[in-house]
Design a protein around this motif. Structure first.
Motif, PDB file in Angstrom:
ATOM      1  N   UNK A   1      41.135  57.165  29.275  1.00 19.50           N
ATOM      2  CA  UNK A   1      40.381  57.440  30.500  1.00 19.50           C
ATOM      3  C   UNK A   1      40.599  56.297  31.496  1.00 19.50           C
ATOM      4  N   UNK A   2      40.418  55.071  31.012  1.00 16.14           N
ATOM      5  CA  UNK A   2      40.643  53.884  31.836  1.00 16.14           C
ATOM      6  C   UNK A   2      41.592  52.966  31.086  1.00 16.14           C
ATOM      7  N   UNK A   3      42.765  52.692  31.633  1.00 16.54           N
ATOM      8  CA  UNK A   3      43.689  51.813  30.926  1.00 16.54           C
ATOM      9  C   UNK A   3      43.154  50.382  30.870  1.00 16.54           C
ATOM     10  N   UNK A   4      43.495  49.712  29.795  1.00 14.94           N
ATOM     11  CA  UNK A   4      43.058  48.341  29.616  1.00 14.94           C
ATOM     12  C   UNK A   4      44.105  47.362  30.118  1.00 14.94           C
ATOM     13  N   UNK A   5      43.784  46.097  29.922  1.00 10.00           N
ATOM     14  CA  UNK A   5      44.677  45.017  30.340  1.00 10.00           C
ATOM     15  C   UNK A   5      45.295  44.418  29.090  1.00 10.00           C
ATOM     16  N   UNK A   6      46.608  44.221  29.123  1.00  9.16           N
ATOM     17  CA  UNK A   6      47.314  43.624  27.989  1.00  9.16           C
ATOM     18  C   UNK A   6      47.280  42.109  28.165  1.00  9.16           C
ATOM     19  N   UNK A   7      46.739  41.413  27.159  1.00  9.32           N
ATOM     20  CA  UNK A   7      46.687  39.950  27.246  1.00  9.32           C
ATOM     21  C   UNK A   7      47.971  39.332  26.702  1.00  9.32           C
ATOM     22  N   UNK A   8      48.007  38.007  26.632  1.00  9.96           N
ATOM     23  CA  UNK A   8      49.226  37.296  26.216  1.00  9.96           C
ATOM     24  C   UNK A   8      49.630  37.597  24.781  1.00  9.96           C
ATOM     25  N   UNK A   9      48.637  37.908  23.941  1.00  8.95           N
ATOM     26  CA  UNK A   9      48.921  38.192  22.528  1.00  8.95           C
ATOM     27  C   UNK A   9      49.392  39.627  22.323  1.00  8.95           C
ATOM     28  N   UNK A  10      49.333  40.437  23.359  1.00  8.88           N
ATOM     29  CA  UNK A  10      49.775  41.822  23.249  1.00  8.88           C
ATOM     30  C   UNK A  10      48.648  42.788  22.924  1.00  8.88           C
ATOM     31  N   UNK A  11      47.415  42.286  22.853  1.00  8.62           N
ATOM     32  CA  UNK A  11      46.274  43.147  22.568  1.00  8.62           C
ATOM     33  C   UNK A  11      45.751  43.753  23.865  1.00  8.62           C
ATOM     34  N   UNK A  12      45.283  44.995  23.777  1.00 13.62           N
ATOM     35  CA  UNK A  12      44.750  45.693  24.943  1.00 13.62           C
ATOM     36  C   UNK A  12      43.237  45.503  24.952  1.00 13.62           C
ATOM     37  N   UNK A  13      42.714  45.036  26.066  1.00 15.24           N
ATOM     38  CA  UNK A  13      41.259  44.869  26.202  1.00 15.24           C
ATOM     39  C   UNK A  13      40.772  45.686  27.388  1.00 15.24           C
ATOM     40  N   UNK A  14      39.572  46.184  27.271  1.00 10.25           N
ATOM     41  CA  UNK A  14      38.957  46.934  28.356  1.00 10.25           C
ATOM     42  C   UNK A  14      39.391  48.378  28.457  1.00 10.25           C
ATOM     43  N   UNK A  15      40.105  48.885  27.473  1.00 14.35           N
ATOM     44  CA  UNK A  15      40.558  50.282  27.525  1.00 14.35           C
ATOM     45  C   UNK A  15      39.423  51.210  27.110  1.00 14.35           C
ATOM     46  N   UNK A  16      39.268  52.285  27.858  1.00 17.76           N
ATOM     47  CA  UNK A  16      38.307  53.329  27.514  1.00 17.76           C
ATOM     48  C   UNK A  16      39.127  54.570  27.179  1.00 17.76           C
TER      49      UNK A  16
END
Length: 133
Positions: A58-73
């Motif tokens: 629904x809402x794409x997240x932000x990929x951090x430096x480690x490659x993990x996606x945060x904030x994704x809905x």
């Protein structure tokens, strides 16, 4: 009070329920591993993806430096479908077990029918004969 608790805890039905609960939990693990290890990869071949990773973002997240996606809905429908398949397998196996148990139960003989009184025609004939007298 301790004696009453012991009597309650050792009743046949409670012990049977406890055993069934433990067996059900173990069976659930077997079904989950079957679904996750066999069914999901086969279905994944059809969709060309990991079945448990299927989702609608629904809402794409932000990929951090480690490659993990945060904030994704996202709606994780792949995980839901896996759980539905687990449920269907467990329900079907339980159905088959109950069906097998019912077949092995001793069939009760139908109770003999109570003797019926005279039929309506017999009563009317008797009344007619009484009225003739």
């Amino acid at each position: 009070m301790l004696k009453e608790f012991k009597d309650f805890a050792m009743k046949g039905n409670l012990v049977d329920i406890a055993v069934a609960f433990v067996m059900g939990a173990a069976f659930n693990k077997v079904v989950t591993s079957f679904t996750g290890g066999i069914v999901s990869p086969l279905v994944g071949l059809i969709f060309n993806s990991n079945f448990n990773d299927l989702k609608y973002v629904i809402t794409p997240g932000v990929v951090d430096e480690a490659g993990a996606v945060t904030g994704e809905v996202a709606i994780l429908y792949g995980s839901f479908l896996t759980n539905v398949i687990d449920f269907i397998i467990v329900a079907f196996v339980m159905f088959m077990i109950i069906k097998g148990i019912n077949k092995t139960k001793k069939k009760e003989e139908p109770a003999p029918e109570a003797p019926k009184g005279p039929s309506q025609e017999d009563l009317l004939a008797e009344i007619r004969d009484l009225l003739k007298k």
